[in-house]
Every structure is written in C-alpha cells, then in structure tokens.
Write a protein that holds these residues in place. Structure first.
Motif, PDB file in Angstrom:
ATOM      1  N   ARG A  82      -0.018  -2.316   9.465  1.00 28.33           N
ATOM      2  CA  ARG A  82       0.149  -1.110   8.663  1.00 28.33           C
ATOM      3  C   ARG A  82       0.242  -1.383   7.029  1.00 28.33           C
ATOM      4  O   ARG A  82      -0.417  -1.085   6.194  1.00 28.33           O
ATOM      5  CB  ARG A  82       1.370  -0.090   8.683  1.00 28.33           C
ATOM      6  CG  ARG A  82       1.078   0.574  10.227  1.00 28.33           C
ATOM      7  CD  ARG A  82      -0.029   1.518  10.199  1.00 28.33           C
ATOM      8  NE  ARG A  82       0.139   2.541   9.192  1.00 28.33           N
ATOM      9  CZ  ARG A  82       0.010   3.845   9.417  1.00 28.33           C
ATOM     10  NH1 ARG A  82      -0.455   4.397  10.553  1.00 28.33           N
ATOM     11  NH2 ARG A  82       0.086   4.577   8.367  1.00 28.33           N
ATOM     12  N   SER A  85      -3.061  -3.311   5.867  1.00 25.55           N
ATOM     13  CA  SER A  85      -4.167  -2.287   5.915  1.00 25.55           C
ATOM     14  C   SER A  85      -4.174  -1.478   4.467  1.00 25.55           C
ATOM     15  O   SER A  85      -4.871  -1.265   3.864  1.00 25.55           O
ATOM     16  CB  SER A  85      -4.436  -1.451   7.032  1.00 25.55           C
ATOM     17  OG  SER A  85      -3.137  -0.579   7.064  1.00 25.55           O
ATOM     18  N   SER A  86      -2.847  -0.907   4.153  1.00 24.53           N
ATOM     19  CA  SER A  86      -2.291  -0.247   2.941  1.00 24.53           C
ATOM     20  C   SER A  86      -2.572  -1.142   1.673  1.00 24.53           C
ATOM     21  O   SER A  86      -3.216  -0.595   0.844  1.00 24.53           O
ATOM     22  CB  SER A  86      -1.108   0.250   3.074  1.00 24.53           C
ATOM     23  OG  SER A  86      -0.056  -0.744   2.865  1.00 24.53           O
ATOM     24  N   ALA A  88      -4.819  -3.484   1.695  1.00 23.42           N
ATOM     25  CA  ALA A  88      -6.260  -3.660   1.299  1.00 23.42           C
ATOM     26  C   ALA A  88      -6.786  -2.430   0.884  1.00 23.42           C
ATOM     27  O   ALA A  88      -7.895  -2.446   0.332  1.00 23.42           O
ATOM     28  CB  ALA A  88      -6.861  -3.901   2.881  1.00 23.42           C
ATOM     29  N   ARG A  89      -6.506  -1.173   1.520  1.00 25.70           N
ATOM     30  CA  ARG A  89      -6.812  -0.124   0.865  1.00 25.70           C
ATOM     31  C   ARG A  89      -6.585   0.096  -0.632  1.00 25.70           C
ATOM     32  O   ARG A  89      -7.383   0.522  -1.229  1.00 25.70           O
ATOM     33  CB  ARG A  89      -6.299   1.170   1.675  1.00 25.70           C
ATOM     34  CG  ARG A  89      -6.990   2.483   1.475  1.00 25.70           C
ATOM     35  CD  ARG A  89      -6.378   3.609   2.199  1.00 25.70           C
ATOM     36  NE  ARG A  89      -5.639   3.547   3.468  1.00 25.70           N
ATOM     37  CZ  ARG A  89      -4.257   3.292   3.852  1.00 25.70           C
ATOM     38  NH1 ARG A  89      -3.516   3.601   2.860  1.00 25.70           N
ATOM     39  NH2 ARG A  89      -3.895   2.828   4.918  1.00 25.70           N
ATOM     40  N   ARG A  90      -5.570  -0.214  -1.111  1.00 33.28           N
ATOM     41  CA  ARG A  90      -5.362  -0.049  -2.583  1.00 33.28           C
ATOM     42  C   ARG A  90      -6.155  -1.056  -3.213  1.00 33.28           C
ATOM     43  O   ARG A  90      -6.590  -0.792  -4.490  1.00 33.28           O
ATOM     44  CB  ARG A  90      -3.842  -0.567  -2.752  1.00 33.28           C
ATOM     45  CG  ARG A  90      -2.780   0.466  -3.089  1.00 33.28           C
ATOM     46  CD  ARG A  90      -1.602   0.045  -3.670  1.00 33.28           C
ATOM     47  NE  ARG A  90      -1.148  -1.463  -2.846  1.00 33.28           N
ATOM     48  CZ  ARG A  90      -0.329  -1.144  -2.045  1.00 33.28           C
ATOM     49  NH1 ARG A  90       0.231  -0.105  -1.453  1.00 33.28           N
ATOM     50  NH2 ARG A  90       0.180  -2.400  -1.532  1.00 33.28           N
ATOM     51  N   ARG A  91      -6.382  -2.153  -2.798  1.00 34.56           N
ATOM     52  CA  ARG A  91      -7.296  -3.208  -3.509  1.00 34.56           C
ATOM     53  C   ARG A  91      -8.699  -2.552  -3.318  1.00 34.56           C
ATOM     54  O   ARG A  91      -9.396  -2.653  -4.384  1.00 34.56           O
ATOM     55  CB  ARG A  91      -7.485  -4.524  -2.813  1.00 34.56           C
ATOM     56  CG  ARG A  91      -6.394  -5.537  -3.143  1.00 34.56           C
ATOM     57  CD  ARG A  91      -6.493  -6.994  -2.716  1.00 34.56           C
ATOM     58  NE  ARG A  91      -6.732  -7.156  -1.158  1.00 34.56           N
ATOM     59  CZ  ARG A  91      -5.855  -7.167  -0.328  1.00 34.56           C
ATOM     60  NH1 ARG A  91      -4.585  -7.071  -0.709  1.00 34.56           N
ATOM     61  NH2 ARG A  91      -6.287  -7.334   0.980  1.00 34.56           N
ATOM     62  N   GLN A  92      -9.287  -1.876  -2.404  1.00 37.70           N
ATOM     63  CA  GLN A  92     -10.251  -1.413  -2.299  1.00 37.70           C
ATOM     64  C   GLN A  92     -10.714  -0.222  -3.360  1.00 37.70           C
ATOM     65  O   GLN A  92     -11.658  -0.198  -4.058  1.00 37.70           O
ATOM     66  CB  GLN A  92     -10.856  -0.863  -0.876  1.00 37.70           C
ATOM     67  CG  GLN A  92     -11.986  -0.154  -0.636  1.00 37.70           C
ATOM     68  CD  GLN A  92     -13.382  -1.194  -1.083  1.00 37.70           C
ATOM     69  OE1 GLN A  92     -13.196  -2.265  -0.873  1.00 37.70           O
ATOM     70  NE2 GLN A  92     -14.500  -0.309  -1.593  1.00 37.70           N
ATOM     71  N   GLU A  93      -9.674   0.614  -3.405  1.00 38.01           N
ATOM     72  CA  GLU A  93      -9.692   1.833  -4.521  1.00 38.01           C
ATOM     73  C   GLU A  93      -9.783   0.871  -5.869  1.00 38.01           C
ATOM     74  O   GLU A  93     -10.462   1.765  -6.588  1.00 38.01           O
ATOM     75  CB  GLU A  93      -8.385   2.528  -4.195  1.00 38.01           C
ATOM     76  CG  GLU A  93      -8.352   3.502  -2.913  1.00 38.01           C
ATOM     77  CD  GLU A  93      -6.995   4.170  -2.712  1.00 38.01           C
ATOM     78  OE1 GLU A  93      -6.099   3.862  -3.551  1.00 38.01           O
ATOM     79  OE2 GLU A  93      -7.116   4.840  -1.837  1.00 38.01           O
ATOM     80  N   GLU A  94      -8.947   0.199  -6.141  1.00 35.99           N
ATOM     81  CA  GLU A  94      -8.975  -0.423  -7.550  1.00 35.99           C
ATOM     82  C   GLU A  94     -10.347  -0.833  -7.851  1.00 35.99           C
ATOM     83  O   GLU A  94     -11.161  -1.080  -8.680  1.00 35.99           O
ATOM     84  CB  GLU A  94      -7.999  -1.616  -7.689  1.00 35.99           C
ATOM     85  CG  GLU A  94      -6.693  -1.317  -7.423  1.00 35.99           C
ATOM     86  CD  GLU A  94      -5.913  -1.346  -8.614  1.00 35.99           C
ATOM     87  OE1 GLU A  94      -6.264  -2.207  -9.560  1.00 35.99           O
ATOM     88  OE2 GLU A  94      -4.765  -0.864  -8.534  1.00 35.99           O
ATOM     89  N   ARG A  95     -11.123  -1.784  -6.749  1.00 41.48           N
ATOM     90  CA  ARG A  95     -12.350  -2.287  -6.639  1.00 41.48           C
ATOM     91  C   ARG A  95     -13.313  -1.288  -6.927  1.00 41.48           C
ATOM     92  O   ARG A  95     -14.304  -1.356  -7.898  1.00 41.48           O
ATOM     93  CB  ARG A  95     -12.653  -2.934  -5.487  1.00 41.48           C
ATOM     94  CG  ARG A  95     -13.374  -4.578  -5.714  1.00 41.48           C
ATOM     95  CD  ARG A  95     -13.719  -5.243  -4.399  1.00 41.48           C
ATOM     96  NE  ARG A  95     -12.668  -5.884  -3.964  1.00 41.48           N
ATOM     97  CZ  ARG A  95     -12.026  -5.725  -2.805  1.00 41.48           C
ATOM     98  NH1 ARG A  95     -12.913  -4.862  -1.966  1.00 41.48           N
ATOM     99  NH2 ARG A  95     -10.973  -6.500  -2.463  1.00 41.48           N
TER     100      ARG A  95
END
Length: 155
Positions: A82, A85-86, A88-95
């Motif tokens: 968890r 994945s959170s 990775a999700r934050r990095r994806q949102e920033e990207r």
C-alpha cells in the motif's frame, strides 16, 4: 536505395526478435522450474519448523505459531504494498501535471506566430499571457501547519 535495404533490415529485425523470444521462453521455463523447487523447499522448511516447534511447545501451539507468523508477514507485505502503490500514484499524478503543463506550453508556442501576425489578436493575447503567468507564479503548494513542539499540550 531504401527499397534495397528494407528486406535486409526487416530480416535482421525479425532474426533479433526471434532470438529475444526464444531467450524469453527459455528463461520463463527455467524460472518456472526454479519457482517450483523453491516452493517445495519452503514447504519442507515449514514442516521442519513444525516438527521442531512441536517437540518444544506441542503440536497445536507449533501450528498456531507458524500460522501467526504467516499472517504477520502477510500483513507486513500488504502494508508495504500500500505504501509503495501510494508513492507510485503520487509520482504519476506529478508526472501528469508536468505533462499537462508541457502540452499547454507547446500549444501556446505553436499558436504564437499566428497570434503575433494580427495586431488585434496581439492586443488580446498580451493580457491573457500576463494573467496566465500570474496564475502560474501564484500557485504554491499548501502545507499543513506542523504542531509547535514547544507549545506543550495545552497545559
């Protein structure tokens, strides 16, 4: 010239792809065998732990210890998953934010020559660019205030 090289290049590419696919199949087969052998070894390790613990603590307690350890490791793995994945999700949102601003910048640069040709559009563009620049400069990340450690607990 390119028509003469095309068959040669495609045959080279197809040969490389064939080699990569055959290596991937071979690696997958070996990894499957390794996974089966590791699973068998782990099962016998658990049986040995069961026998050893049963001699010292009894059969029921030994089984409960092994089950509890397995559940504990599963909970730790779940929490770790968890957290990862959170992040990775934050990095994806920033990207995604960076990608959006990049696309908007490229679109603005592509439209710039057309806007600068017409004087009326230029007069309309200058305030819009200024407003956009101010809105980008004014965006700051809001931080949560940290509690003051010297304030005490309301005493």
């Amino acid at each position: 010239m390119l028509k003469l090289l095309a068959p040669l290049l495609t045959s080279l590419a197809a040969g490389e792809v064939g080699l990569v696919v055959s290596r991937a199949k071979q690696s997958a087969a070996f990894m499957a065998i390794i996974a089966i052998l590791v699973t068998v070894g782990f099962i016998f390790l658990l049986v040995a732990a069961q026998i050893s613990l049963a001699e010292h603590y009894g059969r029921l307690n030994a089984a409960l210890m092994i089950a509890g350890s397995a559940f504990g490791l599963a909970i730790i793995a779940f929490i770790t998953m968890r957290i990862a994945s959170s992040a990775a999700r934050r990095r994806q949102e920033e990207r995604a934010k960076v990608d959006t601003s990049t696309v908007l910048t490229i679109a603005a640069l592509a439209l710039a020559p057309a806007l600068f040709r017409s004087r009326a559009l230029l007069m309309l563009t200058v305030p819009l660019v200024a407003l956009g620049g101010l809105s980008l400069a004014g965006k700051k990340k809001k931080r949560r205030p940290r509690p003051d450690p010297s304030a005490g607990d309301g005493i």
